[in-house]
Design a protein around this motif. Structure first.
Motif, PDB file in Angstrom:
ATOM      1  N   GLY A 108     -49.975 -49.089 -30.875  1.00 16.74           N
ATOM      2  CA  GLY A 108     -50.665 -48.181 -30.800  1.00 16.74           C
ATOM      3  C   GLY A 108     -52.097 -48.421 -31.660  1.00 16.74           C
ATOM      4  N   TYR A 109     -52.538 -50.084 -31.711  1.00 21.17           N
ATOM      5  CA  TYR A 109     -53.200 -51.143 -31.844  1.00 21.17           C
ATOM      6  C   TYR A 109     -53.820 -50.300 -30.642  1.00 21.17           C
ATOM      7  CZ  TYR A 109     -55.215 -55.633 -31.983  1.00 21.17           C
ATOM      8  OH  TYR A 109     -57.120 -56.755 -32.207  1.00 21.17           O
ATOM      9  N   TYR A 110     -54.049 -50.174 -29.776  1.00 19.36           N
ATOM     10  CA  TYR A 110     -55.324 -49.715 -28.708  1.00 19.36           C
ATOM     11  C   TYR A 110     -55.156 -48.135 -28.443  1.00 19.36           C
ATOM     12  CZ  TYR A 110     -52.720 -54.451 -26.640  1.00 19.36           C
ATOM     13  OH  TYR A 110     -52.352 -54.817 -26.395  1.00 19.36           O
ATOM     14  N   ASP A 165     -62.988 -49.082 -33.586  1.00 17.81           N
ATOM     15  CA  ASP A 165     -63.044 -47.825 -33.642  1.00 17.81           C
ATOM     16  C   ASP A 165     -61.265 -46.766 -33.618  1.00 17.81           C
ATOM     17  OD1 ASP A 165     -65.542 -47.217 -33.208  1.00 17.81           O
ATOM     18  OD2 ASP A 165     -65.938 -46.401 -31.553  1.00 17.81           O
ATOM     19  N   GLN A 166     -60.699 -48.254 -34.588  1.00 16.83           N
ATOM     20  CA  GLN A 166     -58.968 -47.808 -34.140  1.00 16.83           C
ATOM     21  C   GLN A 166     -58.609 -46.915 -35.616  1.00 16.83           C
ATOM     22  OE1 GLN A 166     -58.810 -52.078 -35.102  1.00 16.83           O
ATOM     23  NE2 GLN A 166     -56.990 -51.396 -33.635  1.00 16.83           N
ATOM     24  N   ASP A 167     -57.520 -45.932 -35.334  1.00 18.05           N
ATOM     25  CA  ASP A 167     -57.137 -44.838 -36.178  1.00 18.05           C
ATOM     26  C   ASP A 167     -56.128 -45.245 -36.578  1.00 18.05           C
ATOM     27  OD1 ASP A 167     -55.733 -45.327 -34.523  1.00 18.05           O
ATOM     28  OD2 ASP A 167     -55.364 -43.549 -33.505  1.00 18.05           O
ATOM     29  N   TYR A 168     -55.184 -44.264 -37.761  1.00 20.09           N
ATOM     30  CA  TYR A 168     -54.836 -44.603 -39.084  1.00 20.09           C
ATOM     31  C   TYR A 168     -53.526 -45.586 -38.453  1.00 20.09           C
ATOM     32  CZ  TYR A 168     -50.990 -44.914 -41.818  1.00 20.09           C
ATOM     33  OH  TYR A 168     -49.803 -44.520 -42.558  1.00 20.09           O
ATOM     34  N   LEU A 169     -53.231 -45.168 -37.193  1.00 12.69           N
ATOM     35  CA  LEU A 169     -51.761 -46.374 -36.841  1.00 12.69           C
ATOM     36  C   LEU A 169     -53.162 -47.819 -35.953  1.00 12.69           C
ATOM     37  CD1 LEU A 169     -50.212 -43.777 -34.359  1.00 12.69           C
ATOM     38  CD2 LEU A 169     -49.361 -44.610 -36.413  1.00 12.69           C
ATOM     39  N   GLY A 170     -53.560 -47.504 -35.230  1.00 10.58           N
ATOM     40  CA  GLY A 170     -54.618 -48.985 -34.848  1.00 10.58           C
ATOM     41  C   GLY A 170     -55.080 -49.329 -36.205  1.00 10.58           C
TER      42      GLY A 170
END
Ligand code: NDP
Length: 296
Positions: free
Chosen positions: A110-112, A128-133
């Protein structure tokens, strides 16, 4: 070698312990509960790191627990159970009079960012990562620098895909609809489904512990990516069941909440480039052989 494993009581930790014991190593666990061959997190904070040669952290509240609503409180539990436990071990290592030679951490693919077209390796730069990133970034950062060996401790982090095994993890929930003949694709089915067999993820941790030349990021994912559609067809075939009942996106969002549903409705194509270059041999490189073993 004595290997200290945070979260070693869990699904991946149990598989890792077994592989380490076969190779003649001894596992010592860090857990919330006291017990034989265990220390508690409070003991690590108060008394420092027990004598060990390697440290691994696999601790983390189960993100995809459908019984837990995706509230701000639960998000804090998910975050702290990963970042704070890793930071506790990093601090204990930095203060140890006789530090271990290696510290291996866990992170997620989820880093990617999710993408239908991008192909990621350990070398990919992302934004532009989300919560998991963002969680993965902080989880990794809490280990200390993973490239290099400034303080004499080698560090590696394994960005892990969904782990498939008989005795736990995602399969313990995913297999039931298929068992009852109502399994099917999730959402569009075109999203990538990042996966790895439990024997291989445990093997990558052992590989990183034992090989002095390894540091930095390793992707813990099988080398042959599949979409959710490909995975669904392979699981149906392995279980001799039809796969005619799609699970629509809005139902997944209703069960898990929008931010968590991303893990199932979107995906990323990730390759284990450095893992393969470091000499790791996958026992289950393709989805059919992995699922055949998992459902047997
Ligand atoms: P498990 O849920 O089986 O076990 C993790 C361990 O973490 C538990 O045994 C428990 O140890 C400890 N733990 C659980 N919740 C908390 C909490 N709230 N606070 C502190 N400790 C807690 O996880 P897995 O073995 O499946 O996964 C290990 C790690 O790998 C997790 O961080 C997970 O996010 C990550 N991961 C797993 C994937 C998978 O598919 N399984 C995929 C990608 C990443 P104890 O009760 O002894 O304290």
């Amino acid at each position: 070698m004595i290997v200290l494993i945070g979260g070693g009581t869990g699904f991946i930790g149990t598989a890792l312990r077994k592989q380490l014991e076969v190779k003649g190593h001894k596992a010592l666990l860090v857990s919330r509960s006291p017990g034989k061959d265990r220390v508690t997190w409070d003991e690590v904070k108060n008394n420092g790191l027990p004598q060990c040669d390697a440290v691994v952290n696999l601790t983390g509240e189960n993100i995809l627990n459908p019984a837990k609503r995706w509230t701000e409180d639960f998000k804090q539990v998910v975050w702290k159970s990963r970042v704070e436990t890793t930071a506790t071990l990093a601090e204990a290592i930095s203060k140890a009079s006789s530090p271990p030679s290696v510290f291996v951490g866990m992170s997620g693919v989820g880093y990617y960012p999710s993408s239908a077209t991008a192909e990621y390796t350990e070398e990919s730069m992302v934004e532009d990562q989300d919560y998991l990133g963002r969680l993965c970034v902080e989880w990794e950062r809490s280990m200390g620098p993973v490239d290099g060996k400034e303080d004499g401790v080698r560090r590696a982090v394994v960005r892990t895909a969904v782990v498939l095994g008989k005795t736990g993890g995602a399969m313990s929930q995913m297999k039931w609809p298929f068992y009852f003949g109502v399994g099917g694709i999730i959402g569009s089915g075109q999203q990538y489904f990042p996966w790895i067999h439990i024997d291989d993820i445990a093997g990558i941790f052992v590989h990183a512990i034992e090989n002095e030349s390894i540091s930095g990021v390793l992707n813990g994912i099988a080398p042959n990516p599949v979409t959710n559609h490909g995975f669904t067809k392979a699981l149906g075939a392995a279980m001799w069941r039809p796969t005619l009942f799609p699970l629509p996106g809005f139902v997944v969002k209703g069960i898990f909440g929008d931010e968590r549903a991303v893990m199932l409705l979107e995906g990323q194509k990730v390759l284990p480039k450095r893992t393969l270059e470091s000499g790791f041999n996958f026992r289950y490189p393709d989805i059919n052989s992995a699922l055949k073993e998992v459902v047997s």
